[in-house]
Design a protein around this motif. Structure first.
Motif, mmCIF file in Angstrom:
data_model
loop_
_atom_site.group_PDB
_atom_site.id
_atom_site.type_symbol
_atom_site.label_atom_id
_atom_site.label_comp_id
_atom_site.label_asym_id
_atom_site.label_seq_id
_atom_site.Cartn_x
_atom_site.Cartn_y
_atom_site.Cartn_z
ATOM 1 N N ASP A 1 0.843 -1.197 0.000
ATOM 2 C CA ASP A 1 0.000 0.000 0.000
ATOM 3 C C ASP A 1 0.876 1.244 0.000
ATOM 4 O O ASP A 1 1.655 1.468 0.922
ATOM 5 C CB ASP A 1 -0.891 0.004 1.253
ATOM 6 C CG ASP A 1 -1.808 1.223 1.273
ATOM 7 O OD1 ASP A 1 -2.828 1.199 0.566
ATOM 8 O OD2 ASP A 1 -1.482 2.219 1.970
ATOM 9 N N ASN B 1 -10.907 7.440 2.912
ATOM 10 C CA ASN B 1 -11.307 8.553 3.795
ATOM 11 C C ASN B 1 -12.603 9.229 3.357
ATOM 12 O O ASN B 1 -12.774 10.428 3.573
ATOM 13 C CB ASN B 1 -10.179 9.595 3.886
ATOM 14 C CG ASN B 1 -8.949 9.041 4.564
ATOM 15 O OD1 ASN B 1 -9.038 8.533 5.674
ATOM 16 N ND2 ASN B 1 -7.808 9.111 3.898
ATOM 17 N N SER C 1 -3.687 2.164 9.830
ATOM 18 C CA SER C 1 -3.247 2.370 11.223
ATOM 19 C C SER C 1 -3.839 1.298 12.145
ATOM 20 O O SER C 1 -4.453 1.612 13.171
ATOM 21 C CB SER C 1 -3.625 3.768 11.719
ATOM 22 O OG SER C 1 -3.067 4.758 10.888
ATOM 23 N N ARG D 1 3.078 6.816 17.649
ATOM 24 C CA ARG D 1 3.580 7.185 16.337
ATOM 25 C C ARG D 1 3.782 8.671 16.224
ATOM 26 O O ARG D 1 2.900 9.435 16.617
ATOM 27 C CB ARG D 1 2.620 6.744 15.237
ATOM 28 C CG ARG D 1 3.019 5.415 14.672
ATOM 29 C CD ARG D 1 1.826 4.709 14.179
ATOM 30 N NE ARG D 1 0.803 4.665 15.234
ATOM 31 C CZ ARG D 1 -0.423 4.263 15.002
ATOM 32 N NH1 ARG D 1 -0.784 3.929 13.825
ATOM 33 N NH2 ARG D 1 -1.282 4.218 16.001
ATOM 34 N N LYS E 1 2.208 -1.196 9.033
ATOM 35 C CA LYS E 1 3.482 -0.676 8.507
ATOM 36 C C LYS E 1 4.587 -1.038 9.490
ATOM 37 O O LYS E 1 4.448 -0.868 10.702
ATOM 38 C CB LYS E 1 3.397 0.842 8.359
ATOM 39 C CG LYS E 1 4.747 1.523 8.069
ATOM 40 C CD LYS E 1 5.386 2.052 9.351
ATOM 41 C CE LYS E 1 6.822 2.496 9.157
ATOM 42 N NZ LYS E 1 7.457 2.860 10.452
ATOM 43 N N THR E 2 5.687 -1.566 8.984
ATOM 44 C CA THR E 2 6.884 -1.706 9.815
ATOM 45 C C THR E 2 8.119 -1.657 8.928
ATOM 46 O O THR E 2 8.072 -2.078 7.769
ATOM 47 C CB THR E 2 6.883 -2.996 10.657
ATOM 48 O OG1 THR E 2 8.048 -2.983 11.488
ATOM 49 C CG2 THR E 2 6.886 -4.264 9.818
ATOM 50 N N ARG F 1 9.422 -7.607 13.071
ATOM 51 C CA ARG F 1 7.989 -7.275 13.170
ATOM 52 C C ARG F 1 7.266 -7.534 11.836
ATOM 53 O O ARG F 1 6.082 -7.834 11.812
ATOM 54 C CB ARG F 1 7.814 -5.823 13.617
ATOM 55 C CG ARG F 1 8.270 -5.610 15.047
ATOM 56 C CD ARG F 1 7.808 -4.286 15.615
ATOM 57 N NE ARG F 1 8.644 -3.161 15.247
ATOM 58 C CZ ARG F 1 9.745 -2.788 15.891
ATOM 59 N NH1 ARG F 1 10.161 -3.475 16.949
ATOM 60 N NH2 ARG F 1 10.441 -1.735 15.505
HETATM 61 P P1 NDP Z 1 0.319 1.128 12.035
HETATM 62 O O1 NDP Z 1 -0.833 0.755 12.891
HETATM 63 O O2 NDP Z 1 0.756 0.214 10.975
HETATM 64 O O3 NDP Z 1 1.526 1.443 13.013
HETATM 65 C C1 NDP Z 1 2.828 1.601 12.601
HETATM 66 C C2 NDP Z 1 3.699 1.687 13.843
HETATM 67 O O4 NDP Z 1 3.651 0.459 14.554
HETATM 68 C C3 NDP Z 1 5.138 1.966 13.538
HETATM 69 O O5 NDP Z 1 5.623 2.830 14.547
HETATM 70 C C4 NDP Z 1 5.800 0.577 13.649
HETATM 71 O O6 NDP Z 1 7.134 0.759 14.036
HETATM 72 C C5 NDP Z 1 4.971 -0.068 14.715
HETATM 73 N N1 NDP Z 1 4.825 -1.520 14.589
HETATM 74 C C6 NDP Z 1 4.547 -2.227 13.472
HETATM 75 N N2 NDP Z 1 4.420 -3.535 13.760
HETATM 76 C C7 NDP Z 1 4.595 -3.668 15.088
HETATM 77 C C8 NDP Z 1 4.597 -4.772 15.969
HETATM 78 N N3 NDP Z 1 4.352 -6.018 15.539
HETATM 79 N N4 NDP Z 1 4.866 -4.548 17.291
HETATM 80 C C9 NDP Z 1 5.125 -3.293 17.725
HETATM 81 N N5 NDP Z 1 5.135 -2.193 16.948
HETATM 82 C C10 NDP Z 1 4.870 -2.387 15.626
HETATM 83 O O7 NDP Z 1 -0.085 2.564 11.469
HETATM 84 P P2 NDP Z 1 0.295 3.546 10.291
HETATM 85 O O8 NDP Z 1 -0.341 4.818 10.678
HETATM 86 O O9 NDP Z 1 1.718 3.509 9.998
HETATM 87 O O10 NDP Z 1 -0.559 2.990 9.074
HETATM 88 C C11 NDP Z 1 -0.201 1.863 8.336
HETATM 89 C C12 NDP Z 1 -0.355 2.102 6.859
HETATM 90 O O11 NDP Z 1 -1.683 2.475 6.516
HETATM 91 C C13 NDP Z 1 0.498 3.256 6.308
HETATM 92 O O12 NDP Z 1 1.850 2.889 6.165
HETATM 93 C C14 NDP Z 1 -0.209 3.542 5.005
HETATM 94 O O13 NDP Z 1 0.183 2.588 4.035
HETATM 95 C C15 NDP Z 1 -1.682 3.351 5.395
HETATM 96 N N6 NDP Z 1 -2.329 4.636 5.768
HETATM 97 C C16 NDP Z 1 -3.302 5.147 4.937
HETATM 98 C C17 NDP Z 1 -3.904 6.352 5.222
HETATM 99 C C18 NDP Z 1 -4.922 6.903 4.296
HETATM 100 O O14 NDP Z 1 -5.236 8.102 4.399
HETATM 101 N N7 NDP Z 1 -5.471 6.139 3.398
HETATM 102 C C19 NDP Z 1 -3.574 7.125 6.431
HETATM 103 C C20 NDP Z 1 -2.589 6.471 7.288
HETATM 104 C C21 NDP Z 1 -2.022 5.280 6.944
HETATM 105 P P3 NDP Z 1 8.347 0.047 13.224
HETATM 106 O O15 NDP Z 1 8.251 0.510 11.802
HETATM 107 O O16 NDP Z 1 9.553 0.530 13.922
HETATM 108 O O17 NDP Z 1 8.110 -1.420 13.377
#
Ligand code: NDP
Length: 343
Positions: free
Chosen positions: A73, A179, A227, A235, A279-280, A285
Motif C-alpha cells: 500500500d 477517507n 493504522s 507514532r 506498517k513496519t 515485526r
Molecule cells: P500502524 O498501525 O501500521 O503502526 C505503525 C507503527 O507500529 C510503527 O511505529 C511501527 O514501528 C509499529 N509496529 C509495526 N508492527 C509492530 C509490531 N508487531 N509490534 C510493535 N510495533 C509495531 O499505522 P500507520 O499509521 O503507519 O498505518 C499503516 C499504513 O496504513 C500506512 O503505512 C499507510 O500505508 C496506510 N495509511 C493510509 C492512510 C490513508 O489516508 N489512506 C492514512 C494512514 C495510513 P516500526 O516501523 O519501527 O516497526
C-alpha cells in the motif's frame, strides 16, 4: 552434494517454508485482493513526509516478498513508490514472483482532482512503480486542493470520472475510495458508472467504524483498515488513549493462541473481513505481522476487542476541516498542514 550445497539447500527450503500463503478476498469486479497489505507511509517530521534513507524501504519490501507479502500500500504523497518499484522489479527479475502475483495499491493526491489530472498523476505513479498498471487506485481524500494547497472546489464525482478513465485505459485494474464518509460513499455509488470496489479507512480497536464498515461491506466493497495498531503503539510522538501492548484483555487472548497482542489485533480485523495495513520497517515485526493466518478469534473475543471503541481518530487532518468535502467531524483548534510544508 557438498556440505556447502546442502547447507544452502536447507537455507532455501527454510526460507520457502516460512513464506506465509496469504488468503485473498474477492472484489466486486471478480478480481482478488490479498487479505493483508504492507503499509509504506514513513510518517512526518519537521521537513514534512519522511523519505526512505539508504534504500531502507526497498530492503523491507524485498524481505516482505520473501515472507509472503504480496500486497503493498503506497500513495503518491508517501514518496515510497520508487523503492517499492525497485524491490518488486528485482524480485520479478529474479523469478521469485510474477507481476500477476503482486498487488500494488497507490493513491491519487488531492492536488490532482480535475478529471484530466487523474491520468497524469497515475502515469507518474506507474513510472515510479516501474509497472504499466496498478492493481488498485484509490482517491486518497474526497477534498481537492490547488497547487498552493488552497481549497479547490472540484467535485469528487468529477475526480471519480477520471478514476473510471484509468480503468477503461487499463492503467488501474480496480478503483476505490479512501477517507470518504458514508454519505460520500453513497453518492459515489449512486452516481458512478463504475462502482468503487474498495474503501480504505482508519480502523483499530479505538475506532472500529462499525456503521461505515457494515454499509460498505453490504454494498459489496472490500474494506481496508489503516493504522491497525491504533493506541497500541506511539507514532510520530502521538500517544492515543486506548489499549496498549500490555492490555490485560489483549494479553489474555494472545496467550491463549500463543500470539502477540499486535497479531491479535490484526487477526481481529482479518476475522471481520477487513484488510489490515500494518506498517513496519523492522524485519522481525514484518514476520510477526504476517503470521496471523494460522488462528482465528472466537466471536466473544471479537466483541471484547470491539468494546475498546472510543471513536478516536489517529488521522484527523483538521487543517482541511473547512473544505466542503471534509469527511470527518470538526474540532476546535485545527493543526497546521504538514503536507503543505513540502510544497
Ligand atoms: P500502524 O498501525 O501500521 O503502526 C505503525 C507503527 O507500529 C510503527 O511505529 C511501527 O514501528 C509499529 N509496529 C509495526 N508492527 C509492530 C509490531 N508487531 N509490534 C510493535 N510495533 C509495531 O499505522 P500507520 O499509521 O503507519 O498505518 C499503516 C499504513 O496504513 C500506512 O503505512 C499507510 O500505508 C496506510 N495509511 C493510509 C492512510 C490513508 O489516508 N489512506 C492514512 C494512514 C495510513 P516500526 O516501523 O519501527 O516497526
Amino acid at each position: 552434494m557438498s556440505v556447502d550445497a546442502r547447507v544452502l539447500f536447507l537455507l532455501i527450503c527454510t526460507q520457502m517454508a516460512t513464506a506465509v500463503d496469504v488468503p485473498k478476498l474477492l472484489l466486486n469486479n471478480r478480481r482478488e485482493i490479498p487479505a493483508i497489505a504492507l503499509g509504506t507511509f514513513l510518517g512526518f517530521d519537521q521537513n514534512g513526509v519522511v523519505k526512505s534513507i539508504d534504500k531502507q524501504l526497498c530492503n523491507v519490501v524485498l524481505n516482505a516478498i520473501d515472507l509472503g507479502y504480496r500486497h503493498f500500500d503506497t500513495a503518491s504523497v508517501y514518496n515510497t513508490e520508487e523503492e517499492i518499484g525497485e524491490a518488486t522489479q528485482k524480485k520479478i527479475a529474479e523469478g521469485a514472483v510474477t507481476r500477476d502475483e503482486l498487488f500494488l495499491t497507490t493513491k491519487l493526491w488531492n492536488t490532482h482532482h480535475e478529471r484530466y489530472q487523474v491520468l497524469q498523476a497515475l502515469k507518474e505513479s506507474l513510472k515510479k512503480l516501474g509497472t504499466n498498471y496498478v492493481d488498485l487506485y484509490l482517491m486518497h481524500w474526497p477534498m481537492g486542493l490547488n497547487d498552493d494547497y488552497s481549497y479547490s472546489d472540484v467535485d469528487f464525482m468529477e475526480t471519480w470520472r477520471g478514476m473510471e478513465d484509468a480503468v477503461r485505459l487499463g492503467l488501474a485494474k480496480t478503483i476505490g475510495l479512501s477517507n470518504f464518509n458514508k454519505e460520500q460513499v453513497k453518492r459515489v455509488i449512486s452516481e458512478a458508472d463504475m462502482k468503487p470496489a474498495v474503501l480504505q479507512i482508519e480502523i483499530n480497536p479505538q475506532i472500529i467504524q462499525t456503521d461505515l464498515v457494515s454499509y460498505a461491506q453490504a454494498e459489496g466493497l472490500v474494506v481496508m483498515g489503516y493504522s491497525p495498531f491504533g493506541s497500541l503503539v506511539k507514532r510520530f510522538g502521538m500517544d492515543l488513549p486506548g489499549p496498549k501492548m500490555d492490555d490485560p484483555v489483549l494479553v489474555e487472548i494472545a496467550q491463549k493462541y500463543g500470539k502477540t497482542t499486535p497479531q491479535v489485533v490484526l487477526r481481529w480485523m482479518v476475522d471481520k473481513k477487513i484488510i489490515p495495513i500494518p506498517k513496519t520497517i523492522n524485519i522481525k515485526r514484518l514476520k510477526e505481522n504476517i503470521e496471523v493466518f494460522d488462528f482465528k478469534l472466537q466471536e466473544n473475543e471479537i466483541q471484547q476487542i470491539n468494546g475498546f471503541d472510543r471513536r478516536v481518530r489517529f488521522t484527523l487532518p483538521s487543517f482541511w476541516q473547512n473544505h466542503p468535502y471534509y469527511p470527518f467531524e470538526k474540532i476546535e483548534n485545527p493543526i497546521p498542514d504538514p503536507f503543505a510544508k513540502k510544497s
